[in-house]
Design a protein around this motif. Sequence first.
Motif, short mmCIF file in Angstrom:
data_model
loop_
_atom_site.label_atom_id
_atom_site.label_comp_id
_atom_site.label_asym_id
_atom_site.label_seq_id
_atom_site.Cartn_x
_atom_site.Cartn_y
_atom_site.Cartn_z
N PRO A 17 0.83 -1.22 0.00
CA PRO A 17 0.00 0.00 0.00
C PRO A 17 0.86 1.26 0.00
O PRO A 17 2.03 1.23 0.39
CB PRO A 17 -0.79 -0.12 1.31
CG PRO A 17 -0.03 -1.08 2.17
CD PRO A 17 0.69 -2.00 1.25
N ASP A 18 0.25 2.37 -0.43
CA ASP A 18 1.00 3.64 -0.52
C ASP A 18 1.60 4.04 0.83
O ASP A 18 2.62 4.73 0.88
CB ASP A 18 0.07 4.77 -1.00
CG ASP A 18 -0.29 4.59 -2.46
OD1 ASP A 18 0.39 3.80 -3.15
OD2 ASP A 18 -1.28 5.21 -2.90
N TRP A 19 0.93 3.65 1.92
CA TRP A 19 1.41 4.09 3.24
C TRP A 19 2.58 3.25 3.75
O TRP A 19 3.17 3.60 4.78
CB TRP A 19 0.27 4.09 4.26
CG TRP A 19 -0.57 2.83 4.33
CD1 TRP A 19 -1.78 2.62 3.75
CD2 TRP A 19 -0.25 1.61 5.05
NE1 TRP A 19 -2.25 1.36 4.05
CE2 TRP A 19 -1.34 0.72 4.84
CE3 TRP A 19 0.82 1.20 5.83
CZ2 TRP A 19 -1.37 -0.57 5.40
CZ3 TRP A 19 0.79 -0.08 6.38
CH2 TRP A 19 -0.29 -0.95 6.16
N ALA A 20 2.93 2.17 3.06
CA ALA A 20 4.06 1.34 3.51
C ALA A 20 5.37 2.10 3.32
O ALA A 20 5.42 3.10 2.60
CB ALA A 20 4.09 0.04 2.73
N PHE A 21 6.41 1.64 3.95
CA PHE A 21 7.77 2.22 3.81
C PHE A 21 7.77 3.72 4.11
O PHE A 21 8.37 4.52 3.39
CB PHE A 21 8.33 1.96 2.40
CG PHE A 21 8.28 0.51 2.00
CD1 PHE A 21 9.03 -0.44 2.67
CD2 PHE A 21 7.46 0.09 0.95
CE1 PHE A 21 8.98 -1.79 2.31
CE2 PHE A 21 7.40 -1.25 0.59
CZ PHE A 21 8.16 -2.19 1.26
N GLY A 22 7.00 4.12 5.15
CA GLY A 22 7.00 5.53 5.56
C GLY A 22 6.26 6.45 4.61
O GLY A 22 6.49 7.66 4.60
N GLY A 23 5.32 5.89 3.84
CA GLY A 23 4.60 6.69 2.84
C GLY A 23 3.42 7.46 3.36
O GLY A 23 2.57 7.87 2.57
N GLY A 24 3.29 7.63 4.66
CA GLY A 24 2.18 8.43 5.21
C GLY A 24 1.13 7.57 5.87
O GLY A 24 1.40 6.44 6.27
N GLN A 25 -0.08 8.14 6.00
CA GLN A 25 -1.17 7.47 6.71
C GLN A 25 -2.05 6.70 5.73
O GLN A 25 -2.23 7.14 4.59
CB GLN A 25 -2.07 8.52 7.39
CG GLN A 25 -1.35 9.49 8.29
CD GLN A 25 -0.86 8.82 9.55
OE1 GLN A 25 -1.61 8.12 10.20
NE2 GLN A 25 0.41 9.00 9.88
#
Length: 318
Positions: free
Chosen positions: A237-245
């Motif tokens: 998901p976009d939020w993985a690897f520090g990509g936000g909430q």
Amino acid sequence: MKAVQILGDVSSPKIFPNYSINIPEIKDSEILIRVHAAGITGDEIIWPEPYASATRIPGHEISGIISALGPDYDGPLSIDQEVFAFSHADRGQGHADYVVCLPNEVALKPTTISHAQAAALPIPLLTAWEALTDHAKVKSGMRVFITGASGAVGMMAVQLAKKLAGAHVIALASPRNHEMLKGLGANEVLDYNVSGWEKSVVGVDVVFDTVGGEVLAKTWECVKDDGVIVTVGDPAPDWAFGGGQAPESAQCPNVRYVHFIVSPNAKRMEDGGEMVAAGSLTTVAVKRFPFNEAKAAWEYAQKRNRGEKAVIDFIEEN
Ligand SMILES: NC(=O)c1ccc[n+]([C@@H]2O[C@H](COP(=O)([O-])OP(=O)(O)OC[C@H]3O[C@@H](n4cnc5c(N)ncnc54)[C@H](OP(=O)(O)O)[C@@H]3O)[C@@H](O)[C@H]2O)c1
């Protein structure tokens, strides 16, 4: 030696069987394994490590025989032992006749299964174990919802949620896999083809998602207010690897959500191997391909509704 390579880039990968790669050398406490079989997770084709390596060799899970030990190795393993291994996400290079592993990546192969079956075991075993115990902290009686339950990781998660924690397991899978999943310990089974399935699972303590995308998004309706969602489904998901909430967290502020990359753990491989040998853990069914059909093996691994995990034989067993 023989090795599979992934040439091109991630948008147009090409599987190439190469017959003239140098055998790697070991140092320190490394372990050189003569590979008999190597497993494939279909989505590995988008994992970054082969594209970043000089050799372009993919693959993290293998079964074979110890060929050499580094000069500083002081562990319990010895040359000629049959082992299976998971090499760290950053390293890999398992689809080759010889692979260098670290001590924490290698355990004795269960004697009751073939190299091909053992090569399909490390990623599902370690991923499910880490998700349920380290990230979800599943305890006895908790309700655990597993998506992609008929897949390699999902099948292992259904079994480990019961055996390690005594959880109540709800499995999401197509109907042709429902009886098999009940046999592995699932208390409830759900069909992902039935629209609105997410409304029929309410207030679970834990979601372990192995699919991602829309399926992951729907599981936010299934988890209780202070529950946890753990996902490994690719693409991440976009939020993985520090990509936000996660966008859903605005409505569910107390739900904890985690994406992780599986870690090596020789002790868990050893314990899981003992469970397999004792007959208390069922391994995923495998479909074997000879090395010269590596391309077909990778294509098969990326299909849905397979029921079997693709394995490449580097030494043909009976
Ligand atoms: N982050 C990590 O460290 C890590 C570690 C291991 C695996 N993974 C990832 O986890 C995922 C699962 O791995 P695996 O080896 O278990 O794969 P797998 O054996 O191919 O299983 C995938 C499962 O997902 C189901 N599925 C796929 N698309 C679906 C959809 N749209 N709706 C409902 N179910 C769907 C499949 O069901 P059908 O067979 O019915 O289609 C199957 O049961 C992969 O993406 C893999 O790359 C990540």
